[in-house]
Design a protein around this motif. Structure first.
Motif, short mmCIF file in Angstrom:
data_model
loop_
_atom_site.label_atom_id
_atom_site.label_comp_id
_atom_site.label_asym_id
_atom_site.label_seq_id
_atom_site.Cartn_x
_atom_site.Cartn_y
_atom_site.Cartn_z
N ASP A 92 0.81 -1.22 0.00
CA ASP A 92 0.00 0.00 0.00
C ASP A 92 0.84 1.27 0.00
OD1 ASP A 92 1.06 -0.20 2.50
OD2 ASP A 92 -0.85 -0.10 3.59
N SER A 93 2.14 1.14 -0.25
CA SER A 93 3.01 2.32 -0.29
C SER A 93 4.15 2.07 -1.26
CB SER A 93 3.56 2.65 1.09
OG SER A 93 4.46 1.64 1.53
N VAL A 94 4.78 3.16 -1.70
CA VAL A 94 5.92 3.05 -2.62
C VAL A 94 7.05 2.28 -1.97
CG1 VAL A 94 7.68 4.39 -3.85
CG2 VAL A 94 5.31 5.18 -3.82
N GLU A 95 7.30 2.56 -0.69
CA GLU A 95 8.41 1.90 0.01
C GLU A 95 8.17 0.40 0.13
OE1 GLU A 95 8.36 6.12 0.72
OE2 GLU A 95 6.82 4.58 0.98
N SER A 96 6.95 -0.02 0.44
CA SER A 96 6.68 -1.44 0.58
C SER A 96 6.76 -2.17 -0.76
CB SER A 96 5.30 -1.65 1.21
OG SER A 96 4.28 -1.08 0.41
N VAL A 97 6.38 -1.52 -1.85
CA VAL A 97 6.52 -2.11 -3.18
C VAL A 97 7.99 -2.35 -3.50
CG1 VAL A 97 6.27 -1.66 -5.66
CG2 VAL A 97 4.37 -1.20 -4.12
N ALA A 98 8.84 -1.35 -3.24
CA ALA A 98 10.27 -1.48 -3.52
C ALA A 98 10.89 -2.60 -2.70
CB ALA A 98 10.97 -0.14 -3.25
N ALA A 99 10.59 -2.64 -1.40
CA ALA A 99 11.17 -3.66 -0.53
C ALA A 99 10.71 -5.06 -0.91
CB ALA A 99 10.82 -3.35 0.92
N ALA A 100 9.43 -5.22 -1.24
CA ALA A 100 8.90 -6.54 -1.60
C ALA A 100 9.52 -7.05 -2.90
CB ALA A 100 7.38 -6.46 -1.73
N SER A 101 9.74 -6.18 -3.87
CA SER A 101 10.34 -6.61 -5.13
C SER A 101 11.78 -7.09 -4.93
CB SER A 101 10.29 -5.47 -6.15
OG SER A 101 11.05 -4.36 -5.69
N LEU A 102 12.56 -6.37 -4.14
CA LEU A 102 13.95 -6.78 -3.89
C LEU A 102 14.01 -8.08 -3.11
CD1 LEU A 102 15.48 -3.31 -2.99
CD2 LEU A 102 15.83 -4.60 -5.10
N GLN A 103 13.11 -8.24 -2.13
CA GLN A 103 13.09 -9.48 -1.36
C GLN A 103 12.74 -10.66 -2.26
OE1 GLN A 103 14.00 -9.86 1.76
NE2 GLN A 103 13.60 -12.07 1.69
#
Length: 670
Positions: free
Chosen positions: A177-188
């Motif tokens: 639900d946020s830009v930061e969570s999208v970025a972190a989930a993709s890298l993980q």
């Protein structure tokens, strides 16, 4: 220092891979898996050709290894070793490899044969009929993602491990639900698939899905090993990917500052890297940067890794657009809620019944009792007393509060126009009826219709109006379609309807239908305790609107407000205070700022009102004395000695009366 050299591999007119040529290292090209550049084509020999450096120099030579179909340099077949010049293109089985010294030159358009639109080199056939080779590396869009989308549309799911991994990441991104969570989930997700890698998601500074203008990227999230830190993507590589809007896989890049950033010790330890654009609706908005390093325990990134990372980058692009749309909707929703709250507050201020006198408290209690019901209400009172505020309060306290509240003044229209306003009309019903008009009954369906000055309604309209009140259907003027609405009627008048019935100017049956519940709003001169309270209320409202700093009223102004009979009632008081705020030059309103009229109160009107006084207005002498003491103390701003002189009593007598009536400073300071 020897000049750098690169081999840029192209497919379909676009570059797909970059190989750095290093002194002392040979690059073999062929169909065998042991080759550094593998071409999957029957036209390519297992060991087809090689590129190697010239000893004691920075030049490179291409050599054909006795292949079956030969090696081309700029579309000419070579028979012996060929010294590569900058910009020359080596072609083997349709695969093009351009030799460059400056990496930026390779992405400006490149060399090699032109291809048909929409077809890659591997899609075309040779003159001999053999299929040209395909290269698994993709950079424009993800082949895996497209195939998975197709399988889902067909009601199935590609059961490949890569496909399942990709969909696992997609489902994870869908929950962000946020830009930061999208970025972190993709890298993980990439790390779980590829193993020990480092990388980051970089986006434009405003995190928007609009193209980057100043090329300034902000690191949103990183992933790295415990004992290592993230090395930011080199500017040259970032600029290249952003300009071309295509992903790049670069290998053999150790000690190459163009593709690898130095670590904390100033060393270049990156061995391979993938940099993929994150696209918005009109161009790239950021980068997905993944790389492997010396000693990380992870293999060099390969073509299939490029394919996977590009698919993740496309998924991140979609997730970011979804998050931004959701954020925009949330912002609009919050703004709408704030606006609704403001409008509700403004509506509350506009419809607020101000006053704490016994007379007005009786009106408020009547409103509280009648509002939850569906009863028709007749509001009586002089002009300017606030009958419309009473009707609005009834509506907003009822179950119809979410439906329309519509007011219509019956005295302002001719009988024909009033009928049209109430019931509507069809096109051509009368001269000037150029189209269909929806009447107030239709517009107020489910809500409340307030009819002001109901006593002025013509007799010919009263009959039709009564039928609608009784629940019967009606037709628009000039129409034939029967209509029926659910409307609560609140009627208001300043006339004596009983007298109008006796004089045959108002239908008796309509009067009895309207007079289900009657609320009488007393004139302002009978609400002396509310005069100063209302004056302060209007002073605050207009001072705020006009950005004036006016703190209150002088003692002489208060005395004048209390002694004036107010023939125009609350409406006149409101206008007087507004005029005073506009014209006053001092911090307090003085008596000369109050422009009052000389219109006398009509005796007949006073007598009529006296006959319909609420029971709450028939007060005792003690209550009357209490009110008078409070008013005098207000006028003297709490000066008890002056108040005693005005009342003609001793100061000690005034103190005893204040104690007797349990009065406090709050009563005359409010």
């Amino acid at each position: 220092m020897k000049a750098a050299a690169y081999l840029v591999i192209r497919q379909g007119g676009r570059w797909t891979d970059v190989i750095r040529l290093i002194q002392g290292r040979r690059i073999t090209i062929g169909r065998a898996s042991t080759c550094q550049i593998v071409i999957h084509s029957e036209r390519c020999s297992r060991q087809h050709a090689e590129i190697f450096p010239v000893q004691n120099g920075d030049a490179f030579v291409v050599r054909d290894l006795n292949s079956r179909n030969g090696t081309l340099v700029d579309q000419r077949r070579i028979e012996e070793d060929h010294l590569l010049c900058e910009g020359e293109t080596v072609e083997i089985a349709g695969c093009q490899m351009t030799f460059v010294r400056k990496i930026a030159q390779a992405f400006a358009g490149g060399s090699g044969p032109a291809l048909e639109p929409g077809r890659s080199t591997g899609d075309q056939e040779t003159d001999s009929g053999h299929e040209k080779p395909t290269i698994t590396r993709r950079q424009q869009q993800s082949e895996i993602l497209q195939s998975q989308k197709t399988s889902v549309l067909r009601g199935s799911l590609n059961d490949s491990t890569l496909g399942r991994e990709l969909f696992r990441i997609l489902f994870g991104l869908a929950r962000c639900d946020s830009v930061e969570s999208v970025a972190a989930a993709s890298l993980q997700g990439i790390a779980e698939h590829l193993g020990q890698i480092s990388g980051a998601v970089l986006l434009s500074r405003n995190h928007a899905t609009e193209p980057i203008v100043d090329r300034q990227l902000e690191v949103i999230a990183t992933h790295q090993q415990i004992d290592r830190s993230y090395h930011r993507v080199p500017e040259m590589l970032a600029e290249t990917v952003l300009q071309s809007n295509e992903a790049v896989l670069a290998r053999n890049i150790r000690d190459d500052a163009i593709f690898a950033a130095p670590d904390s010790r100033g060393q270049l330890s990156t061995t391979s890297t993938v940099c993929a654009p994150i696209r918005g609706s009109a161009g790239p908005v950021g980068l997905l940067h993944i790389y492997s390093s010396i000693g990380s325990g992870q293999r060099e990134l390969a073509a299939e890794d490029l394919e996977f990372i590009v698919a993740v980058a496309e998924s991140v692009s979609l997730a970011l657009r979804t998050v931004q749309r959701q954020q925009i909707l949330n912002d609009k929703l919050d703004e709408t809620r704030r606006r609704v709250d403001q409008l509700r507050q403004q509506l509350h201020d506009q419809t607020k019944i101000v006053g704490n006198s016994a007379a007005i408290e009786g009106v408020k209690q009547s409103i509280q009792r009648v509002a939850p019901t569906q009863a028709t209400v007749l509001v009586r009172g002089e002009s300017g007393t606030g009958k419309e505020l009473v009707a609005a309060a009834i509506h907003h306290l009822s179950e119809r509060r979410e439906a329309p509240f519509i007011c219509l003044n019956c005295a302002a229209l001719s009988p024909m126009l009033l009928e049209s306003e109430l019931f509507g009309h069809e096109k051509g019903a009368f001269t000037g009826a150029t189209g269909r008009k929806i009447g107030k009954f239709e517009a107020a369906d489910g809500g409340t219709l307030m009819l002001d000055e109901i006593g002025e309604m013509a007799l010919e309209i009263q009959a039709k109006f009564l039928r609608v009140l009784e629940g019967h259907e009606f037709e628009r003027v000039g129409g034939h379609q029967s209509l029926k609405t659910d409307v609560r009627v609140v009627a208001a008048t300043n006339r004596d309807l009983q007298q109008a019935v006796r004089e045959s100017r108002f239908r008796a049956d309509l009067y009895f239908r309207l007079n289900v519940v009657e609320i009488y709003v007393p004139p302002l001169r009978q609400r002396d305790l509310d005069i100063l309270h209302l004056a302060e209320f209007f002073l605050q409202r207009f001072s705020s609107r006009m950005a004036r700093k006016i703190s209150g009223f002088s003692a002489t102004a208060k005395q004048r407000l209390l002694t004036y009979p107010w023939p125009g009632n609350v409406r006149e008081l409101k206008n007087v205070i507004e005029r005073a705020v506009v014209l006053s030059h001092a911090e307090r309103i003085d008596a000369e700022d109050l422009v009052l009229s000389n219109i006398p109160v009509e005796q007949s009107q006073t007598e009529s009102n006296a006959r319909v006084l609420n029971e709450s207005e028939l007060i005792s002498l003690e209550r009357l004395e209490q009110r008078h003491i409070v008013n005098v103390l207000r006028a003297t701003e709490g000066n008890k000695s002056r108040a005693a002189n005005i009342l003609g009593i001793e100061r000690s007598t005034l103190d005893r009366k204040i104690k007797k009536y349990a009065l406090s400073s709050k009563d005359w300071e409010s």
